[in-house]
Design a protein around this motif. Sequence first.
Motif, PDB file in Angstrom:
ATOM      1  N   ILE A 104      83.471 -39.163 -95.121  1.00 23.37           N
ATOM      2  CA  ILE A 104      84.370 -39.444 -93.274  1.00 23.37           C
ATOM      3  C   ILE A 104      83.906 -39.366 -92.261  1.00 23.37           C
ATOM      4  N   ILE A 105      83.976 -40.255 -91.262  1.00 21.13           N
ATOM      5  CA  ILE A 105      83.841 -39.479 -89.160  1.00 21.13           C
ATOM      6  C   ILE A 105      84.579 -39.871 -88.840  1.00 21.13           C
ATOM      7  N   MET A 106      85.388 -38.862 -88.133  1.00 20.64           N
ATOM      8  CA  MET A 106      86.387 -38.407 -87.296  1.00 20.64           C
ATOM      9  C   MET A 106      85.111 -38.283 -86.102  1.00 20.64           C
ATOM     10  N   ASP A 107      85.259 -39.599 -85.600  1.00 17.91           N
ATOM     11  CA  ASP A 107      84.688 -39.534 -83.902  1.00 17.91           C
ATOM     12  C   ASP A 107      85.725 -39.345 -82.715  1.00 17.91           C
ATOM     13  N   GLU A 108      84.956 -38.302 -81.708  1.00 17.53           N
ATOM     14  CA  GLU A 108      86.061 -38.016 -80.813  1.00 17.53           C
ATOM     15  C   GLU A 108      87.153 -36.876 -81.042  1.00 17.53           C
ATOM     16  N   ILE A 109      86.937 -36.708 -82.747  1.00 21.43           N
ATOM     17  CA  ILE A 109      88.150 -35.507 -82.968  1.00 21.43           C
ATOM     18  C   ILE A 109      87.728 -34.679 -82.439  1.00 21.43           C
ATOM     19  N   ILE A 110      86.979 -33.677 -81.915  1.00 23.86           N
ATOM     20  CA  ILE A 110      86.721 -33.137 -80.725  1.00 23.86           C
ATOM     21  C   ILE A 110      87.674 -32.421 -79.563  1.00 23.86           C
ATOM     22  N   ALA A 111      87.274 -34.441 -79.245  1.00 20.64           N
ATOM     23  CA  ALA A 111      88.280 -34.060 -77.602  1.00 20.64           C
ATOM     24  C   ALA A 111      88.939 -34.282 -78.178  1.00 20.64           C
ATOM     25  N   ALA A 112      89.744 -34.766 -78.790  1.00 11.27           N
ATOM     26  CA  ALA A 112      91.511 -35.269 -79.727  1.00 11.27           C
ATOM     27  C   ALA A 112      91.924 -33.279 -79.055  1.00 11.27           C
ATOM     28  N   VAL A 113      91.146 -33.068 -79.536  1.00 10.20           N
ATOM     29  CA  VAL A 113      92.128 -31.574 -79.681  1.00 10.20           C
ATOM     30  C   VAL A 113      91.183 -31.059 -78.606  1.00 10.20           C
ATOM     31  N   ASN A 114      90.733 -30.847 -78.208  1.00 15.41           N
ATOM     32  CA  ASN A 114      89.987 -30.638 -76.954  1.00 15.41           C
ATOM     33  C   ASN A 114      91.732 -30.575 -75.842  1.00 15.41           C
ATOM     34  N   CYS A 115      91.906 -32.321 -75.775  1.00 13.49           N
ATOM     35  CA  CYS A 115      93.082 -32.852 -74.897  1.00 13.49           C
ATOM     36  C   CYS A 115      93.778 -32.429 -74.883  1.00 13.49           C
ATOM     37  N   GLY A 116      94.787 -31.304 -76.305  1.00 14.31           N
ATOM     38  CA  GLY A 116      95.546 -31.430 -76.193  1.00 14.31           C
ATOM     39  C   GLY A 116      96.654 -32.048 -77.636  1.00 14.31           C
ATOM     40  N   PHE A 117      96.272 -33.269 -77.826  1.00 10.00           N
ATOM     41  CA  PHE A 117      96.776 -34.372 -78.444  1.00 10.00           C
ATOM     42  C   PHE A 117      96.440 -34.067 -80.147  1.00 10.00           C
ATOM     43  N   LEU A 118      95.793 -32.646 -80.391  1.00  7.93           N
ATOM     44  CA  LEU A 118      96.170 -32.144 -81.939  1.00  7.93           C
ATOM     45  C   LEU A 118      95.695 -30.717 -81.731  1.00  7.93           C
ATOM     46  N   PRO A 119      96.282 -30.299 -82.680  1.00  7.54           N
ATOM     47  CA  PRO A 119      96.024 -28.295 -82.713  1.00  7.54           C
ATOM     48  C   PRO A 119      94.951 -28.353 -83.395  1.00  7.54           C
ATOM     49  N   LEU A 120      94.138 -27.466 -82.842  1.00 11.37           N
ATOM     50  CA  LEU A 120      93.046 -26.991 -83.957  1.00 11.37           C
ATOM     51  C   LEU A 120      93.599 -26.652 -85.076  1.00 11.37           C
ATOM     52  N   GLU A 121      93.814 -26.039 -85.214  1.00  6.16           N
ATOM     53  CA  GLU A 121      94.543 -25.172 -86.637  1.00  6.16           C
ATOM     54  C   GLU A 121      94.313 -26.646 -87.723  1.00  6.16           C
ATOM     55  N   GLU A 122      95.007 -27.464 -87.870  1.00  5.31           N
ATOM     56  CA  GLU A 122      94.925 -28.832 -88.161  1.00  5.31           C
ATOM     57  C   GLU A 122      93.561 -28.939 -88.547  1.00  5.31           C
ATOM     58  N   VAL A 123      92.257 -29.472 -88.019  1.00  2.00           N
ATOM     59  CA  VAL A 123      91.333 -29.790 -87.985  1.00  2.00           C
ATOM     60  C   VAL A 123      90.849 -28.967 -88.798  1.00  2.00           C
ATOM     61  N   VAL A 124      90.820 -27.764 -88.277  1.00  3.61           N
ATOM     62  CA  VAL A 124      90.489 -26.580 -88.938  1.00  3.61           C
ATOM     63  C   VAL A 124      90.811 -26.622 -90.393  1.00  3.61           C
ATOM     64  N   GLU A 125      92.044 -27.246 -90.840  1.00  2.54           N
ATOM     65  CA  GLU A 125      92.216 -26.855 -92.210  1.00  2.54           C
ATOM     66  C   GLU A 125      91.755 -28.233 -93.370  1.00  2.54           C
ATOM     67  N   ILE A 126      91.956 -29.229 -92.826  1.00  2.00           N
ATOM     68  CA  ILE A 126      91.206 -30.371 -93.091  1.00  2.00           C
ATOM     69  C   ILE A 126      89.733 -30.069 -93.299  1.00  2.00           C
ATOM     70  N   LEU A 127      88.763 -29.122 -92.614  1.00  2.00           N
ATOM     71  CA  LEU A 127      87.266 -28.422 -92.951  1.00  2.00           C
ATOM     72  C   LEU A 127      87.743 -27.896 -94.553  1.00  2.00           C
ATOM     73  N   LYS A 128      88.716 -27.095 -94.361  1.00  2.00           N
ATOM     74  CA  LYS A 128      89.022 -26.624 -95.403  1.00  2.00           C
ATOM     75  C   LYS A 128      89.422 -26.551 -96.746  1.00  2.00           C
ATOM     76  N   ILE A 129      89.919 -28.091 -96.259  1.00  2.00           N
ATOM     77  CA  ILE A 129      90.775 -28.386 -98.219  1.00  2.00           C
ATOM     78  C   ILE A 129      89.937 -29.870 -98.359  1.00  2.00           C
ATOM     79  N   LYS A 130      88.968 -30.354 -97.479  1.00  2.00           N
ATOM     80  CA  LYS A 130      88.198 -31.179 -98.228  1.00  2.00           C
ATOM     81  C   LYS A 130      88.111 -31.044 -99.543  1.00  2.00           C
TER      82      LYS A 130
END
Length: 176
Positions: A104-130
């Motif tokens: 699974i490729i999450m293209d520009e998800i880091i930008a979405a976090v850095n722009c405040g569109f997504l909480p970093l914690e939610e992306v971290v959780e995806i990595l932990k539960i994969k």
Amino acid sequence: MKQGLIHIYTGAGKGKTTAAVGLGIRAYGQGLKVFMVQFLKGWLTGEMNTIASLGPCFQLFQYKENDKFTWGMTDEEMKGIKGEIRIGLNYTIEAVMSGEWDLIIMDEIIAAVNCGFLPLEEVVEILKIKPLKLELVLTGRDAPLELIELADYVSEITASKHPMEKGIVAREGIEY
């Protein structure tokens, strides 16, 4: 059972998405199923045309409303894109948990976090539960330390020189 790893392509240089798509094409060529979500991108690109021709084993989710970079958006457009990004994250979580995909490729998800569109914690959780066998790829500038620490591969793409500095705009087939 093979173990899936976490990749990050970050940095100010051109080629993060290109690297991620290249890995996706390699995986597809070996019979793996690939799912890609493009956060913050909604314009027609060459890779979209290629991916569309590959069939159901390489799927791409992309927004239809966003055709600008964040620095060119109005406040109203920035608010509107936030809902679309949430939909993209929900598709991503569903894909991660489905067990259907190998990469699974999450293209520009880091930008979405850095722009405040997504909480970093939610992306971290995806990595932990994969799931153990799932390979994940994240792209975007300025990867937060929390993501870097969870990753197995981190590639920083630097920009020593870029044609935009000379006023050369993005070219079809090369930059998009």
